[in-house]
Write an enzyme that holds these catalytic residues in place. Sequence first.
Site, PDB file in Angstrom:
ATOM      1  N   ASP A   1       0.839  -1.194   0.000  1.00 27.51           N
ATOM      2  CA  ASP A   1       0.000   0.000   0.000  1.00 27.51           C
ATOM      3  C   ASP A   1       0.879   1.250   0.000  1.00 27.51           C
ATOM      4  OD1 ASP A   1      -2.325   1.813   0.826  1.00 27.51           O
ATOM      5  OD2 ASP A   1      -3.276  -0.149   0.974  1.00 27.51           O
TER       6      ASP A   1
ATOM      7  N   HIS B   1      -3.793   5.902   3.897  1.00 30.52           N
ATOM      8  CA  HIS B   1      -4.513   4.744   3.358  1.00 30.52           C
ATOM      9  C   HIS B   1      -3.937   3.419   3.852  1.00 30.52           C
ATOM     10  CE1 HIS B   1      -5.870   1.721   0.462  1.00 30.52           C
ATOM     11  NE2 HIS B   1      -6.959   2.458   0.416  1.00 30.52           N
TER      12      HIS B   1
ATOM     13  N   SER C   1     -11.377  -1.244  -0.825  1.00 27.40           N
ATOM     14  CA  SER C   1     -10.090  -1.353  -0.124  1.00 27.40           C
ATOM     15  C   SER C   1     -10.290  -1.905   1.279  1.00 27.40           C
ATOM     16  CB  SER C   1      -9.437   0.017   0.001  1.00 27.40           C
ATOM     17  OG  SER C   1      -8.911   0.432  -1.208  1.00 27.40           O
TER      18      SER C   1
END
Length: 349
Positions: free
Chosen positions: A29, A63, A218
């Site tokens: 990520d 994120h 996600s």
Amino acid sequence: MDQWHLRHLRVREAHRETQGEGVTVAVVDTGVEPHPDLRGNLLPGIDLTKGGGRDGRRDSTGHGTGMAGLIAAHGRSADTGALGIAPKAKILPVRCLDAAPNGNVDCLADAIEYSIHAGVDVISISAGGGASAHLLRALGTARSSDVVVVAAAGNRPINSDVPYPAASHDVIAVGGIDHRGSIAEISTSGSSIDIVAPAVDIYSTSIRSRYRRGTGTSGAAAIVAGAAALVRAKYPYLPADEVAHRLTATAIDKGPPGRDDQYGYGVIDLVAALTADVPPRGFGSVPADAPDTAGPTTAAADGPPADEGRAATVRGLVTLGVLVAAGGAWALVARHRRRSDDPPPRITR
């Protein structure tokens, strides 16, 4: 703590079976920043971005830190902080994307290979785009190395088809549902979808010791990666393909009977995945005397699309989610058990 998905997933009951002890999950990520709710769980990893050269414990968007929290956060007390699906699992951060919306597909392949060589049990990927020969080889190596790969199925309207790596038959493809247990409006559909999990208004960790809410597949993928970690902890000798089979065979069927292009095999059921008597693949479905799996389902309310106006290309990856609080959210999905007579995956252009 406001994590509605934990109640729907009956996480407290699942944690009586295992909390992911002894399992390592690679989070490919934007990196994972150290957070109080991940203290003791976050390992040094790697930064594969251009000019990176660090250990992956850096995150400019929040994120990756959010995905790690959904998998393995342990909170700060009984009612403070965020709790992950597998709070005793370890997180290996593999930074492959940065603040830019697109990343290099071959960097993703390198990230998968690094994770395999590091000895992880599960790889969680919350990004999607086109394919490359290098990426497909890396996914094949993961399969032959007994590593479970989970990836996001993609978010509408950016993704009209399931992107790679989720489109690969070597991956568990994860779509998203809303608070009502219905397919989330943002969730991409297609023949690659294996399973669905909560994907809307998901609360997790973020950068600078803060928290975030995100909408996108996600988060759903990270949740399923956490579920895979629980199964690997409870059944340490179960091969990766049987881990995927256990997750789909015990899922709560939704939509038309059997597998469909929106829900896949159904909504993830953590308790059933850990306790049901599941025959190996090829020996029929879960027997009638398996524990009741008709309890509350996970879901998420429809939310806005992710990364509006940006498309994935053959050479690029696009993040799949929406930033609602601090940090960002990507979509995550994965696929397994494609029949040998199925057509080859279609490259997203």
